[in-house]
Design a protein around this motif. Sequence first.
Motif, PDB file in Angstrom:
ATOM      1  N   ALA A   4     -40.093 -34.994  37.837  1.00  0.00           N
ATOM      2  CA  ALA A   4     -40.689 -36.324  38.009  1.00  0.00           C
ATOM      3  C   ALA A   4     -39.674 -37.310  38.563  1.00  0.00           C
ATOM      4  O   ALA A   4     -39.969 -38.060  39.498  1.00  0.00           O
ATOM      5  N   ASP A   5     -38.474 -37.320  37.985  1.00  0.00           N
ATOM      6  CA  ASP A   5     -37.445 -38.246  38.460  1.00  0.00           C
ATOM      7  C   ASP A   5     -37.060 -37.930  39.888  1.00  0.00           C
ATOM      8  O   ASP A   5     -36.891 -38.828  40.719  1.00  0.00           O
ATOM      9  N   VAL A  39     -37.526 -40.492  43.262  1.00  0.00           N
ATOM     10  CA  VAL A  39     -36.447 -40.906  44.155  1.00  0.00           C
ATOM     11  C   VAL A  39     -36.726 -40.465  45.579  1.00  0.00           C
ATOM     12  O   VAL A  39     -36.523 -41.216  46.532  1.00  0.00           O
ATOM     13  N   LEU A  40     -37.231 -39.238  45.743  1.00  0.00           N
ATOM     14  CA  LEU A  40     -37.515 -38.717  47.075  1.00  0.00           C
ATOM     15  C   LEU A  40     -38.571 -39.555  47.785  1.00  0.00           C
ATOM     16  O   LEU A  40     -38.418 -39.924  48.959  1.00  0.00           O
ATOM     17  N   LEU A  41     -39.644 -39.907  47.087  1.00  0.00           N
ATOM     18  CA  LEU A  41     -40.714 -40.695  47.692  1.00  0.00           C
ATOM     19  C   LEU A  41     -40.247 -42.108  48.025  1.00  0.00           C
ATOM     20  O   LEU A  41     -40.549 -42.644  49.092  1.00  0.00           O
ATOM     21  N   GLU A  42     -39.492 -42.705  47.117  1.00  0.00           N
ATOM     22  CA  GLU A  42     -39.005 -44.058  47.374  1.00  0.00           C
ATOM     23  C   GLU A  42     -38.016 -44.066  48.540  1.00  0.00           C
ATOM     24  O   GLU A  42     -38.052 -44.951  49.391  1.00  0.00           O
ATOM     25  N   ALA A  93     -45.804 -44.224  41.725  1.00  0.00           N
ATOM     26  CA  ALA A  93     -44.407 -44.077  41.283  1.00  0.00           C
ATOM     27  C   ALA A  93     -43.798 -45.435  40.957  1.00  0.00           C
ATOM     28  O   ALA A  93     -43.103 -45.597  39.951  1.00  0.00           O
ATOM     29  N   ARG A  94     -44.078 -46.427  41.814  1.00  0.00           N
ATOM     30  CA  ARG A  94     -43.549 -47.771  41.553  1.00  0.00           C
ATOM     31  C   ARG A  94     -44.148 -48.362  40.278  1.00  0.00           C
ATOM     32  O   ARG A  94     -43.462 -49.011  39.492  1.00  0.00           O
ATOM     33  N   ALA A  95     -45.442 -48.131  40.076  1.00  0.00           N
ATOM     34  CA  ALA A  95     -46.105 -48.663  38.884  1.00  0.00           C
ATOM     35  C   ALA A  95     -45.526 -48.035  37.624  1.00  0.00           C
ATOM     36  O   ALA A  95     -45.285 -48.727  36.623  1.00  0.00           O
ATOM     37  N   ARG A  96     -45.288 -46.716  37.659  1.00  0.00           N
ATOM     38  CA  ARG A  96     -44.705 -46.045  36.497  1.00  0.00           C
ATOM     39  C   ARG A  96     -43.304 -46.566  36.232  1.00  0.00           C
ATOM     40  O   ARG A  96     -42.896 -46.745  35.075  1.00  0.00           O
TER      41      ARG A  96
END
Length: 225
Positions: A31-32, A36-39, A100-103
């Motif tokens: 998950a982590d 990071v990859l998507l951001e 991802a940002r919301a989480r």
Amino acid sequence: MAAPKRSNHSGTASHAGVAALSFTTKLPAQADFKKVLLERYQEAIARSRKIGHRVSFRVEVDPSADAQTITPVEEQPGDTFPVEDTGKPDAELEAALGLARARGRKRVAEIVAGEDMLSADAFAKLLGTSRVTVNARRQSGQVLGIDGAKRGFRFPVWQLDKDGRPFGTLPALHAMLGNSAWAVYRFLVLRHGALDGRTGLRALQQGDDASVLAAAEGMARGDFD
């Protein structure tokens, strides 16, 4: 016997101000790593459009170390392309990035709302000093203060040693981990193989400063923990 091969993946992605250190995580922490990859990918698209050049980063998976690494982004200035031809990220990627940002925001809010987190005023009172002094020490890395957005900076009460003073290793930890308060926070609350499975905080509480600094230095080098 030859070491297992690494599987690499390159992408045309970048972002401004990428840290010099790679992001490293063990394979179980999917998950982590995905966050990071998507951001990194989203920020990269914006950067490549802005400069009009192709950029690249590399993802390495090392089965022998059970870890993944995202290397820093590199610009490719010799290979330009029209900005209008880059296109937009697809809807599925945008949705994943939004989640991802919301989480991430939710997790930050949960952390800073914890009972062990003090305001600058409360932390200053605990130390017998002023809020101005606390914030000055935060900026110099002498105390750990994490940005709670609307709540302002919050100071973990557990950063104090048995004598009620901030751990003396905090300035060195900030320097080793890129002067990032959140990086120092994560280092202290997570368990590390280099510390025999202890958290950074537990090792400090046991007076094992040398091992803590060695573990942080290894993390800064990108060693697999």
